[in-house]
Every structure is written in C-alpha cells, then in structure tokens.
Design an enzyme around this catalytic site. Sequence first.
Site, PDB file in Angstrom:
ATOM      1  N   GLU A   1      -4.071   8.075   7.308  1.00 25.28           N
ATOM      2  CA  GLU A   1      -4.944   7.061   6.510  1.00 25.28           C
ATOM      3  C   GLU A   1      -5.112   5.940   7.577  1.00 25.28           C
ATOM      4  OE1 GLU A   1      -5.801   4.583   2.511  1.00 25.28           O
ATOM      5  OE2 GLU A   1      -4.074   5.433   2.725  1.00 25.28           O
TER       6      GLU A   1
ATOM      7  N   GLU B   1       1.964   1.786  -3.602  1.00 27.94           N
ATOM      8  CA  GLU B   1       0.829   2.351  -4.108  1.00 27.94           C
ATOM      9  C   GLU B   1       0.860   4.074  -4.196  1.00 27.94           C
ATOM     10  OE1 GLU B   1      -3.766   3.525  -3.473  1.00 27.94           O
ATOM     11  OE2 GLU B   1      -3.316   1.426  -3.106  1.00 27.94           O
ATOM     12  N   HIS B   2       0.984   4.363  -2.927  1.00 29.58           N
ATOM     13  CA  HIS B   2       0.887   5.840  -3.021  1.00 29.58           C
ATOM     14  C   HIS B   2       2.199   6.485  -3.524  1.00 29.58           C
ATOM     15  CE1 HIS B   2      -1.766   6.986   0.645  1.00 29.58           C
ATOM     16  NE2 HIS B   2      -2.113   5.928   0.336  1.00 29.58           N
TER      17      HIS B   2
ATOM     18  N   HIS C   1       0.851  -1.325  -0.068  1.00 28.86           N
ATOM     19  CA  HIS C   1      -0.203  -0.037  -0.068  1.00 28.86           C
ATOM     20  C   HIS C   1       0.860   1.211  -0.096  1.00 28.86           C
ATOM     21  CE1 HIS C   1      -2.335   3.302   2.216  1.00 28.86           C
ATOM     22  NE2 HIS C   1      -3.121   2.888   1.090  1.00 28.86           N
TER      23      HIS C   1
END
Length: 459
Positions: free
Chosen positions: A159, A82-83, A79
Amino acid sequence: MTSRSPRATARPSSEGRAVARTQTLLPGKDGIGTVRRTTLPGGLRIVTETLPSVRSATFGIWAHVGSRDETPALNGATHYLEHLLFKGTRKRSALDISAAIDAVGGEMNAFTAKEYTCYYARVLDTDLPLAIDVVCDMLTGSLILDEDVDAERGVILEEIAMTEDDPGDVVHELFAQTMFGDTPLGRPVLGTVDTVEALTRSQIARFYKKHYDPTHLVVAAAGNVDHATVVRQVRRAFEKAGALGHTDAVPVAPRDGRRALRAAGRVELLNRKTEQAHVVLGMPGLARTDERRWALGVLNTALGGGMSSRLFQEVREKRGLAYSVYSYTSGFADCGLFGVYAGCRPGQVHDVLKICRDELAKVASDGLTDEEIRRAVGQLSGSTVLGLEDTGALMNRIGKSELCWGSQMSVDDMLARIAAVTPDEVREVARDVLEQRPSLAVIGPLKDKQADRLRRAVS
C-alpha cells in the site's frame, strides 16, 4: 460546533444492569432525521440518525485515535491495527468476516486519519443486526496473531508502494511534512517502510488495548434504524465480549490537541521523473473548532472550489497551464492547513506558481467581490446538502461530530451558518490566513536552476 439543548432520559435495566443515559440531540421533523445519543455504563457512546424512508443503514464505530497519537517508533501503528482488525476474532476468521457482509450484498471498510479511525458496514436495513454483530466483534474480539501481523506487513508495504507511485498523493504528504516537520501531524498516516518493518505484534497489541476501550469509542448508525434497538444490540455485543469496561468510566473529551509546530517559508522538493510537476503552496489554516471556519469555507470555495473559482479560471481556463487546480482546507484540533494544488508540465511550474501567489495576494489585500461570495455561499450550501444524500455520509457526520465536537448540528443550522457569512468576515479571514508567509512542496523532474528558483519563490 453547537447543538440544541438535548432532552435526556435515564432508563434502568430490567435485568439490573447499570443505567444508560439517552438524549435527543436533534428532534428532526416528524421523527425524520432525529439524532439520539445513549451513553452506556463504561463510557461507550451510541448515536443514531433515523430516516424511515430509506431501505439501507450504515453502521460504524469511531475510535478516538489516529496517527497523531503515535510516537516516532510507532508511526503507522494506527493504520496497521486497522488492517489487523479484519484478520479474525474468537468467533470469526477473516473469511467469515468478509463473507458475512458479502452474502447480504453489503459493503464494509475502514479508514485511518490523523486524529481518528473508523470501521463501518453499509447494508439493507433488515441486515443491520448482522452488521452490528460483525463490526462490534471486530472491534472487541480481534486476536492480532503473530502470523497475521507478519502477513499483513507485506500488504501494508504494498500500500505504501502504491501511494508512492502516485505523486499527486505524495505531494500532499510532502506538504504536511513541510508545514509540521518531524511531528505526528507531519508524519505519514501509513508510516514508512522502516517503521512498518520494525513494528512488532506486542507493540500493536499494546496500542490496541490502550486506545480501543469503550471510553475512546463512538458507535454511529444512520438510515432506517430504531435507536433503542441499535442500543440493545450494541450493548449485547459488547457485553458478550466482556468489553463494556468499568461502570463509572466516562467518555474521553473531544481532542483539544497540542499546539503543532508550524513552519513558514519552508520549501521541500522531491526530484522524480514524472510527466507533471505537482505543486502544493499553502500556509497555516484554522482549527476545526474556530468559528471563522465558515468564512474560510466560503473563501476556499471562491478561490479554488469549482470551475468558476478564481484559480480554475486564471490557471486553466484563461491560460491552459494545468488540468487540475484547486484549493483545500484541513482542520485539526488545534491548527489547520490551507493549500493550493496544481499539476502542470515541469516547464510551466514557475508560471503556475506565480499566478497562484498573485491571486492569493490579491484576495488577501482586496478581498473577494460580493458576487464571488454570493456564488460561493450557494455552491457550498448545495454541496453540503448533496454530500449528505446517503446513509454512509450521515453516519460519518454524526459519528465524527460526536467524537470531535461532542455535539451535533442539524443540516438546517449548518446552512444557516453558511448563509450568515458576510463579505467582511470573508475578507477578514482572507487577510488572517493568506497574508502569512507560505510554504511550498513540489514533486517533479526539477533541474538545479529550477529548484533554486523555487526555493527563492517563497522567500
């Protein structure tokens, strides 16, 4: 998943490049809905679905990597990466990436799951070349700079904090942990505060290099697209980046998984001062390749898939004990989950839990009525078609199908398979799944006596 026999053609390049192999996977009707696949030298796969009647196109790249591929120390790396792919390339800054798509009224995003990651852009059909160039550039030319890693760390921690503030989300993560324990499937996709704070730029860069070569990628495009044009533009983008890889490489096979650890009768309770208690009761489900998944889909729909479902009627309509109550299934490469969620006042959690357990037990022993099955088949068929009404959903379907199954199934074939589910198949899968000893995850303001009672509820 099954597919019709593809027709294959191999076309040599006029520029002397290695040969690409193209197959028609689904012929469609009069050219509408035709699904084709081209495998480029180096193992990159490109699948498209053509719909000439629309004015939009969705372009995506699927990576054969998810949080399941992480070690404990790397939890959250997929993840995090991904950012970082949105933070800039050799050609574009982070602002350039977002501004390019914004300037044509498009939308761009990504998501990370347990077993795959997807990056996509939805634009007008005339702007598809731009979307292809931007997304391919992100996937092949990311810089992953130290300053970007440090800056994005704070964003990801926010997040995680945002997710922690929503107990309706956290309870599902808690249930996965309850079922799978300290395994990749049991750990959160986002990672934890500790693992995210500890990840370094070099760890993430190595992860990127290992999992983002062409053999691990599937390119998918749906809408008013021409397959040959998409292949040509994608190939050009990857070649310019020097990212096509070895000409003799072959795509990785669909994931077969490693048998995940599954626990029965486990209870995880998280004491929080929330207005509601959030409950997930469930047990092992089916792998996504299990042929019984069609019958399980019908069972899930009848049990908790709509306002006429058993659980909705018993818990909400007849007794008013919850606003939200539903069942769901999750299928992975080698295992799955079946769960029931309910959010209710803390003082009513035991009543809600008893009703859910009683209804699951009734269906396991007596099955569903023919009328319930008929209604569930119709509901599942309708929702399947309605869920594929935009190019984004179509891109998701063909991209995920190629990555996870290595084949395509037409909507008509899917509807036929749902319609062919028999009452006996539903009753059999109900016994197989629902008679297993359940596990339980609960978040809420639980007193000691309540917690003890909940622990006994699944013993």
